[in-house]
Design a protein around this motif. Sequence first.
Motif, PDB file in Angstrom:
ATOM      1  N   VAL A   1       0.848  -1.200   0.000  1.00  0.00           N
ATOM      2  CA  VAL A   1       0.000   0.000   0.000  1.00  0.00           C
ATOM      3  C   VAL A   1       0.883   1.250   0.000  1.00  0.00           C
ATOM      4  N   GLU A   2       1.914   1.260   0.833  1.00  0.00           N
ATOM      5  CA  GLU A   2       2.837   2.398   0.877  1.00  0.00           C
ATOM      6  C   GLU A   2       3.558   2.567  -0.458  1.00  0.00           C
ATOM      7  N   ALA A   3       3.917   1.443  -1.085  1.00  0.00           N
ATOM      8  CA  ALA A   3       4.589   1.499  -2.390  1.00  0.00           C
ATOM      9  C   ALA A   3       3.678   2.132  -3.430  1.00  0.00           C
TER      10      ALA A   3
ATOM     11  N   LEU B   1       3.571   4.907 -11.386  1.00  0.00           N
ATOM     12  CA  LEU B   1       2.632   3.783 -11.318  1.00  0.00           C
ATOM     13  C   LEU B   1       1.900   3.626 -12.641  1.00  0.00           C
ATOM     14  N   GLY B   2       1.892   2.392 -13.153  1.00  0.00           N
ATOM     15  CA  GLY B   2       1.239   2.129 -14.422  1.00  0.00           C
ATOM     16  C   GLY B   2       0.068   1.180 -14.332  1.00  0.00           C
ATOM     17  N   GLY B   3       0.001   0.380 -13.260  1.00  0.00           N
ATOM     18  CA  GLY B   3      -1.093  -0.580 -13.139  1.00  0.00           C
ATOM     19  C   GLY B   3      -0.929  -1.440 -11.913  1.00  0.00           C
ATOM     20  N   GLU B   4      -1.915  -2.304 -11.709  1.00  0.00           N
ATOM     21  CA  GLU B   4      -1.883  -3.212 -10.567  1.00  0.00           C
ATOM     22  C   GLU B   4      -2.754  -4.408 -10.875  1.00  0.00           C
ATOM     23  N   SER B   5      -2.418  -5.549 -10.275  1.00  0.00           N
ATOM     24  CA  SER B   5      -3.238  -6.740 -10.471  1.00  0.00           C
ATOM     25  C   SER B   5      -2.950  -7.764  -9.386  1.00  0.00           C
ATOM     26  N   SER B   6      -3.885  -8.692  -9.278  1.00  0.00           N
ATOM     27  CA  SER B   6      -3.712  -9.847  -8.403  1.00  0.00           C
ATOM     28  C   SER B   6      -3.393 -11.042  -9.290  1.00  0.00           C
TER      29      SER B   6
ATOM     30  N   GLY C   1      -3.214 -14.052  -7.801  1.00  0.00           N
ATOM     31  CA  GLY C   1      -3.542 -15.139  -6.886  1.00  0.00           C
ATOM     32  C   GLY C   1      -2.575 -15.161  -5.721  1.00  0.00           C
ATOM     33  N   ALA C   2      -1.462 -15.828  -5.888  1.00  0.00           N
ATOM     34  CA  ALA C   2      -0.472 -15.946  -4.817  1.00  0.00           C
ATOM     35  C   ALA C   2       0.319 -14.655  -4.613  1.00  0.00           C
ATOM     36  N   THR C   3       0.297 -13.771  -5.606  1.00  0.00           N
ATOM     37  CA  THR C   3       1.010 -12.500  -5.469  1.00  0.00           C
ATOM     38  C   THR C   3       0.078 -11.342  -5.793  1.00  0.00           C
ATOM     39  N   LYS C   4       0.336 -10.226  -5.148  1.00  0.00           N
ATOM     40  CA  LYS C   4      -0.409  -8.983  -5.346  1.00  0.00           C
ATOM     41  C   LYS C   4       0.606  -7.969  -5.863  1.00  0.00           C
ATOM     42  N   SER C   5       0.314  -7.353  -7.006  1.00  0.00           N
ATOM     43  CA  SER C   5       1.357  -6.634  -7.726  1.00  0.00           C
ATOM     44  C   SER C   5       0.972  -5.231  -8.172  1.00  0.00           C
ATOM     45  N   LEU C   6       1.973  -4.354  -8.128  1.00  0.00           N
ATOM     46  CA  LEU C   6       1.912  -3.020  -8.710  1.00  0.00           C
ATOM     47  C   LEU C   6       2.913  -3.001  -9.863  1.00  0.00           C
ATOM     48  N   TYR C   7       2.613  -2.254 -10.899  1.00  0.00           N
ATOM     49  CA  TYR C   7       3.516  -2.141 -12.036  1.00  0.00           C
ATOM     50  C   TYR C   7       3.849  -0.675 -12.259  1.00  0.00           C
TER      51      TYR C   7
ATOM     52  N   LEU D   1      -6.949  -6.121  -8.672  1.00  0.00           N
ATOM     53  CA  LEU D   1      -6.402  -6.091  -7.313  1.00  0.00           C
ATOM     54  C   LEU D   1      -7.294  -5.234  -6.421  1.00  0.00           C
ATOM     55  N   ASP D   2      -7.822  -5.823  -5.372  1.00  0.00           N
ATOM     56  CA  ASP D   2      -8.573  -5.102  -4.340  1.00  0.00           C
ATOM     57  C   ASP D   2      -7.596  -4.887  -3.178  1.00  0.00           C
ATOM     58  N   LEU D   3      -6.757  -3.862  -3.304  1.00  0.00           N
ATOM     59  CA  LEU D   3      -5.695  -3.656  -2.327  1.00  0.00           C
ATOM     60  C   LEU D   3      -6.248  -3.354  -0.940  1.00  0.00           C
ATOM     61  N   ALA D   4      -7.328  -2.600  -0.861  1.00  0.00           N
ATOM     62  CA  ALA D   4      -7.927  -2.310   0.452  1.00  0.00           C
ATOM     63  C   ALA D   4      -8.421  -3.601   1.104  1.00  0.00           C
ATOM     64  N   GLY D   5      -9.085  -4.455   0.337  1.00  0.00           N
ATOM     65  CA  GLY D   5      -9.567  -5.728   0.872  1.00  0.00           C
ATOM     66  C   GLY D   5      -8.426  -6.652   1.265  1.00  0.00           C
ATOM     67  N   GLU D   6      -7.386  -6.697   0.435  1.00  0.00           N
ATOM     68  CA  GLU D   6      -6.213  -7.540   0.749  1.00  0.00           C
ATOM     69  C   GLU D   6      -5.534  -7.035   2.023  1.00  0.00           C
ATOM     70  N   ARG D   7      -5.456  -5.725   2.167  1.00  0.00           N
ATOM     71  CA  ARG D   7      -4.835  -5.164   3.373  1.00  0.00           C
ATOM     72  C   ARG D   7      -5.654  -5.509   4.608  1.00  0.00           C
ATOM     73  N   GLN D   8      -6.968  -5.425   4.472  1.00  0.00           N
ATOM     74  CA  GLN D   8      -7.830  -5.754   5.611  1.00  0.00           C
ATOM     75  C   GLN D   8      -7.608  -7.207   6.042  1.00  0.00           C
ATOM     76  N   ARG D   9      -7.446  -8.091   5.079  1.00  0.00           N
ATOM     77  CA  ARG D   9      -7.267  -9.516   5.396  1.00  0.00           C
ATOM     78  C   ARG D   9      -5.860  -9.845   5.884  1.00  0.00           C
ATOM     79  N   TRP D  10      -4.817  -9.236   5.273  1.00  0.00           N
ATOM     80  CA  TRP D  10      -3.444  -9.679   5.489  1.00  0.00           C
ATOM     81  C   TRP D  10      -2.559  -8.683   6.251  1.00  0.00           C
ATOM     82  N   SER D  11      -3.088  -7.579   6.712  1.00  0.00           N
ATOM     83  CA  SER D  11      -2.262  -6.561   7.363  1.00  0.00           C
ATOM     84  C   SER D  11      -1.381  -7.174   8.450  1.00  0.00           C
ATOM     85  N   GLY D  12      -0.098  -6.819   8.419  1.00  0.00           N
ATOM     86  CA  GLY D  12       0.849  -7.276   9.430  1.00  0.00           C
ATOM     87  C   GLY D  12       1.463  -8.637   9.164  1.00  0.00           C
TER      88      GLY D  12
END
Length: 171
Positions: free
Chosen positions: A88-90, A100-105, A107-113, A145-156
């Motif tokens: 998220v900070e990145a 920043l050019g894009g973002e996607s999930s 599955g096993a990885t969550k990515s920014l491009y 990529l639902d970064l807010a949802g992923e953060r809610q689930r995986w934060s920390g």
Amino acid sequence: MSVAAVRLNHAVLFVADLERSLAFYREAFGMEVVALEPRANAAFLRLPRSGNHHDLGLFGVGDQPPRPRGAIGLYHLAWQVDTIDELVEARDTLSRLGALGGESSHGATKSLYAADPDGNEFEVMWMLPRAEWGVYENTAPVERLDLAGERQRWSGVRTAAELVPLERPAG
């Protein structure tokens, strides 16, 4: 027998303007310059938490036409972060830099491009804990990529320490 590599140790890029690229990688990743080689117009940089001698080499070669997207050669580099919070900070940092050019999930990885000032593309990614890969063990979908949802689930949750298994698999 195959080469027993454990990871990609570093990348080296040709860049048009060495100083401009140094400024970008320092600001984007907090890298420090560990060595300069003026005879080659080169610099070697290390990530702040790296135990590596250098993670990135930059060789200034002057202005040249960019390689067309999709041409043979390197597509992108991927930099891994330890937590989804760091991803998220990145996103914030890369957006601020206009990179920043894009973002996607995948599955096993969550990515920014993103891309550096010379158009060299890179990915900043976070990997799920290995035990959570499940159906993504042998797939790499390209999904929104639902970064807010992923953060809610995986934060920390930290995953970078899972990079190198203790034992080499047989084979």
